[in-house]
Design a protein around this motif. Structure first.
Motif, mmCIF file in Angstrom:
data_model
loop_
_atom_site.group_PDB
_atom_site.id
_atom_site.type_symbol
_atom_site.label_atom_id
_atom_site.label_comp_id
_atom_site.label_asym_id
_atom_site.label_seq_id
_atom_site.Cartn_x
_atom_site.Cartn_y
_atom_site.Cartn_z
ATOM 1 N N ILE A 1 0.838 -1.203 0.000
ATOM 2 C CA ILE A 1 0.000 0.000 0.000
ATOM 3 C C ILE A 1 0.869 1.247 0.000
ATOM 4 O O ILE A 1 0.657 2.183 -0.779
ATOM 5 C CB ILE A 1 -0.944 -0.010 1.226
ATOM 6 N N VAL A 2 1.853 1.261 0.883
ATOM 7 C CA VAL A 2 2.736 2.424 1.016
ATOM 8 C C VAL A 2 3.516 2.663 -0.274
ATOM 9 O O VAL A 2 3.586 3.799 -0.776
ATOM 10 C CB VAL A 2 3.705 2.205 2.200
ATOM 11 N N ILE A 3 4.099 1.602 -0.826
ATOM 12 C CA ILE A 3 4.913 1.740 -2.039
ATOM 13 C C ILE A 3 4.042 2.144 -3.227
ATOM 14 O O ILE A 3 4.485 2.901 -4.102
ATOM 15 C CB ILE A 3 5.676 0.434 -2.318
ATOM 16 N N ALA A 4 2.810 1.679 -3.264
ATOM 17 C CA ALA A 4 1.908 2.057 -4.363
ATOM 18 C C ALA A 4 1.662 3.566 -4.369
ATOM 19 O O ALA A 4 1.745 4.212 -5.425
ATOM 20 C CB ALA A 4 0.590 1.295 -4.236
ATOM 21 N N PHE A 5 1.345 4.130 -3.214
ATOM 22 C CA PHE A 5 1.137 5.581 -3.148
ATOM 23 C C PHE A 5 2.413 6.332 -3.484
ATOM 24 O O PHE A 5 2.389 7.352 -4.193
ATOM 25 C CB PHE A 5 0.632 5.986 -1.757
ATOM 26 N N ALA A 6 3.545 5.835 -2.974
ATOM 27 C CA ALA A 6 4.823 6.490 -3.256
ATOM 28 C C ALA A 6 5.127 6.476 -4.747
ATOM 29 O O ALA A 6 5.616 7.466 -5.304
ATOM 30 C CB ALA A 6 5.939 5.802 -2.471
ATOM 31 N N ALA A 7 4.827 5.352 -5.416
ATOM 32 C CA ALA A 7 5.116 5.226 -6.843
ATOM 33 C C ALA A 7 4.258 6.159 -7.679
ATOM 34 O O ALA A 7 4.710 6.674 -8.713
ATOM 35 C CB ALA A 7 4.910 3.779 -7.292
ATOM 36 N N VAL A 8 3.030 6.398 -7.254
ATOM 37 C CA VAL A 8 2.121 7.242 -8.029
ATOM 38 C C VAL A 8 2.293 8.718 -7.696
ATOM 39 O O VAL A 8 2.372 9.582 -8.577
ATOM 40 C CB VAL A 8 0.651 6.825 -7.790
ATOM 41 N N GLN A 9 2.355 9.035 -6.397
ATOM 42 C CA GLN A 9 2.311 10.430 -5.964
ATOM 43 C C GLN A 9 3.656 10.989 -5.502
ATOM 44 O O GLN A 9 3.780 12.196 -5.275
ATOM 45 C CB GLN A 9 1.276 10.586 -4.847
ATOM 46 N N GLY A 10 4.648 10.114 -5.323
ATOM 47 C CA GLY A 10 5.950 10.586 -4.867
ATOM 48 C C GLY A 10 6.038 10.805 -3.382
ATOM 49 O O GLY A 10 7.088 11.181 -2.851
ATOM 50 N N HIS A 11 4.947 10.554 -2.670
ATOM 51 C CA HIS A 11 4.922 10.644 -1.207
ATOM 52 C C HIS A 11 3.805 9.743 -0.698
ATOM 53 O O HIS A 11 3.042 9.165 -1.484
ATOM 54 C CB HIS A 11 4.705 12.087 -0.742
ATOM 55 N N VAL A 12 3.690 9.627 0.632
ATOM 56 C CA VAL A 12 2.684 8.752 1.223
ATOM 57 C C VAL A 12 1.713 9.605 2.040
ATOM 58 O O VAL A 12 2.029 10.038 3.156
ATOM 59 C CB VAL A 12 3.331 7.678 2.127
ATOM 60 N N PRO A 13 0.514 9.877 1.503
ATOM 61 C CA PRO A 13 -0.451 10.755 2.191
ATOM 62 C C PRO A 13 -1.148 10.043 3.346
ATOM 63 O O PRO A 13 -1.010 8.834 3.536
ATOM 64 C CB PRO A 13 -1.444 11.092 1.080
ATOM 65 N N ALA A 14 -1.932 10.806 4.088
ATOM 66 C CA ALA A 14 -2.604 10.277 5.280
ATOM 67 C C ALA A 14 -3.537 9.118 4.942
ATOM 68 O O ALA A 14 -3.628 8.138 5.689
ATOM 69 C CB ALA A 14 -3.383 11.395 5.973
ATOM 70 N N VAL A 15 -4.244 9.198 3.805
ATOM 71 C CA VAL A 15 -5.194 8.135 3.464
ATOM 72 C C VAL A 15 -4.473 6.795 3.309
ATOM 73 O O VAL A 15 -5.037 5.739 3.627
ATOM 74 C CB VAL A 15 -5.977 8.487 2.178
ATOM 75 N N ALA A 16 -3.235 6.826 2.846
ATOM 76 C CA ALA A 16 -2.470 5.582 2.702
ATOM 77 C C ALA A 16 -2.258 4.923 4.061
ATOM 78 O O ALA A 16 -2.349 3.696 4.188
ATOM 79 C CB ALA A 16 -1.128 5.867 2.034
ATOM 80 N N TRP A 17 -1.987 5.734 5.069
ATOM 81 C CA TRP A 17 -1.748 5.171 6.405
ATOM 82 C C TRP A 17 -3.039 4.665 7.035
ATOM 83 O O TRP A 17 -3.012 3.691 7.793
ATOM 84 C CB TRP A 17 -1.060 6.217 7.285
ATOM 85 N N TRP A 18 -4.167 5.302 6.722
ATOM 86 C CA TRP A 18 -5.439 4.770 7.192
ATOM 87 C C TRP A 18 -5.748 3.433 6.522
ATOM 88 O O TRP A 18 -6.222 2.499 7.177
ATOM 89 C CB TRP A 18 -6.569 5.767 6.939
ATOM 90 N N MET A 19 -5.472 3.340 5.222
ATOM 91 C CA MET A 19 -5.642 2.063 4.532
ATOM 92 C C MET A 19 -4.673 1.023 5.097
ATOM 93 O O MET A 19 -5.018 -0.149 5.247
ATOM 94 C CB MET A 19 -5.422 2.237 3.023
ATOM 95 N N TRP A 20 -3.469 1.454 5.399
ATOM 96 C CA TRP A 20 -2.457 0.589 6.016
ATOM 97 C C TRP A 20 -2.984 0.023 7.329
ATOM 98 O O TRP A 20 -2.888 -1.187 7.581
ATOM 99 C CB TRP A 20 -1.186 1.404 6.245
ATOM 100 N N LEU A 21 -3.542 0.887 8.185
ATOM 101 C CA LEU A 21 -4.060 0.449 9.477
ATOM 102 C C LEU A 21 -5.218 -0.517 9.297
ATOM 103 O O LEU A 21 -5.277 -1.571 9.942
ATOM 104 C CB LEU A 21 -4.510 1.664 10.295
ATOM 105 N N GLY A 22 -6.158 -0.173 8.417
ATOM 106 C CA GLY A 22 -7.293 -1.062 8.198
ATOM 107 C C GLY A 22 -6.857 -2.415 7.691
ATOM 108 O O GLY A 22 -7.340 -3.459 8.164
ATOM 109 N N ASN A 23 -5.914 -2.424 6.757
ATOM 110 C CA ASN A 23 -5.472 -3.694 6.192
ATOM 111 C C ASN A 23 -4.715 -4.540 7.210
ATOM 112 O O ASN A 23 -4.705 -5.771 7.122
ATOM 113 C CB ASN A 23 -4.591 -3.446 4.967
ATOM 114 N N LEU A 24 -4.076 -3.885 8.179
ATOM 115 C CA LEU A 24 -3.404 -4.623 9.244
ATOM 116 C C LEU A 24 -4.401 -5.528 9.973
ATOM 117 O O LEU A 24 -4.091 -6.683 10.304
ATOM 118 C CB LEU A 24 -2.751 -3.652 10.223
ATOM 119 N N PHE A 25 -5.609 -5.018 10.194
ATOM 120 C CA PHE A 25 -6.633 -5.821 10.871
ATOM 121 C C PHE A 25 -7.107 -6.973 9.974
ATOM 122 O O PHE A 25 -7.445 -8.049 10.475
ATOM 123 C CB PHE A 25 -7.812 -4.935 11.285
#
Length: 298
Positions: free
Chosen positions: A156-180
């Motif tokens: 998830i993190v690398i996907a956002f980085a590859a597209v946008q060049g950074h990792v926005p807040a929504v990526a970390w929320w998706m990261w947290l949800g996917n952890l569960f």
């Protein structure tokens, strides 16, 4: 040594067994959230280049992880019914062979990342380190499934980085949800081996949760879907996303019926079909963007 006496074709077959070629569920549960992140980051279809990079990269890194995992667990796997015939623990594939194959797969995956940008390349380094560390955490951490979730979530993190060049807040929320979600399906997986793991001293979330394993899994699923629904609400994905989320919730109920008696067969089936839940959520996201592109929604 066994590796020197086995014909080449049989050797190739052993390597396919080592990377779980015939069991795609393990890499598909990594793929769907990664593709979901790609679509959100790109505000729709991310392009064929990134799609190929992340599909192949996910498969290769999961395969490399299997090689490291089987080397780390070779002295434990022989005592577990489900894993006793894995090629490293039986000696059919040597430790050196397994690690060499894993290194080659990881390098090819890294080569794919090199075709993206600096941010994605930078995030791929800790991703590899966590993937290597995960198998050894089963000896010291009561819920190593959380470490697995961190490893899997780097997609998830690398996907956002590859597209946008950074990792926005929504990526970390998706990261947290996917952890569960990872905690949910890998606890189902751990329930299959609980008796063996208790005997040999492996730590798992199924053992840690004890009699709260089934309700814990249901809560993990609900947290995953709730966090993603809230995090993606501002993207105006529309009815298709929420229909997909409702269908995913129906699958959670199905999973409960499979694991409530804690049978090995039911828990293993629940794990193996988990990729359909992730595919459903991704279909809701990708389908929403497709409808928008076709001009069928606002």
């Amino acid at each position: 040594m066994p590796s020197q006496s086995v014909p080449a074709r049989s050797r190739f077959s052993l390597y396919l067994d080592l990377i779980r070629w015939d069991r795609p569920a393990g890499w598909l549960v990594c793929l769907w959230p990664t593709l979901s992140a790609l679509w959100i980051a790109a505000d729709g279809f991310p392009g064929w280049h990134l799609l190929v990079v992340f599909v192949l990269g996910t498969f290769l890194m999961r395969s490399a992880g299997c090689c490291v995992n089987d080397v780390a667990d070779r002295d434990f796997d022989k005592h577990v019914k489900r894993t006793a015939q894995r090629p490293v623990t039986t000696g059919a594939v040597s430790v050196k062979e397994a690690l060499s194959l894993g290194a080659v797969l990881a390098l090819v995956s890294f080569g794919l990342v090199l075709t993206t940008n600096a941010a994605a390349i930078a995030w791929s380094v800790p991703a590899v380190l966590v993937a290597i560390a995960y198998p050894f955490t089963k000896r010291i951490i009561s819920m190593p499934q959380a470490v697995l979730g961190i490893a899997f979530n780097f997609g998830i993190v690398i996907a956002f980085a590859a597209v946008q060049g950074h990792v926005p807040a929504v990526a970390w929320w998706m990261w947290l949800g996917n952890l569960f979600w990872v905690l949910a399906y890998d606890t189902e997986y751990a329930m299959v081996d609980r008796d063996d793991d208790l005997r040999i001293g492996i730590k798992t979330s199924a053992i840690t949760l004890g009699r709260w394993d089934v309700p814990g899994i249901v809560v993990f699923y609900l947290l995953f879907l709730s966090i993603w629904a809230l995090a993606l609400d501002g993207y105006a994905l529309g009815a298709m996303f929420y229909i997909a989320t409702a269908l995913a919730l129906a699958q959670v109920l199905w999973h409960f019926t499979l694991i409530r008696t804690r049978s090995r067969e039911g828990c293993f089936k629940a794990f193996r079909v988990n990729h359909w839940l992730g595919a459903t959520v991704f279909a809701g996201i990708a389908g929403s963007y497709l409808l928008r592109w076709l001009g069928l929604t606002g």
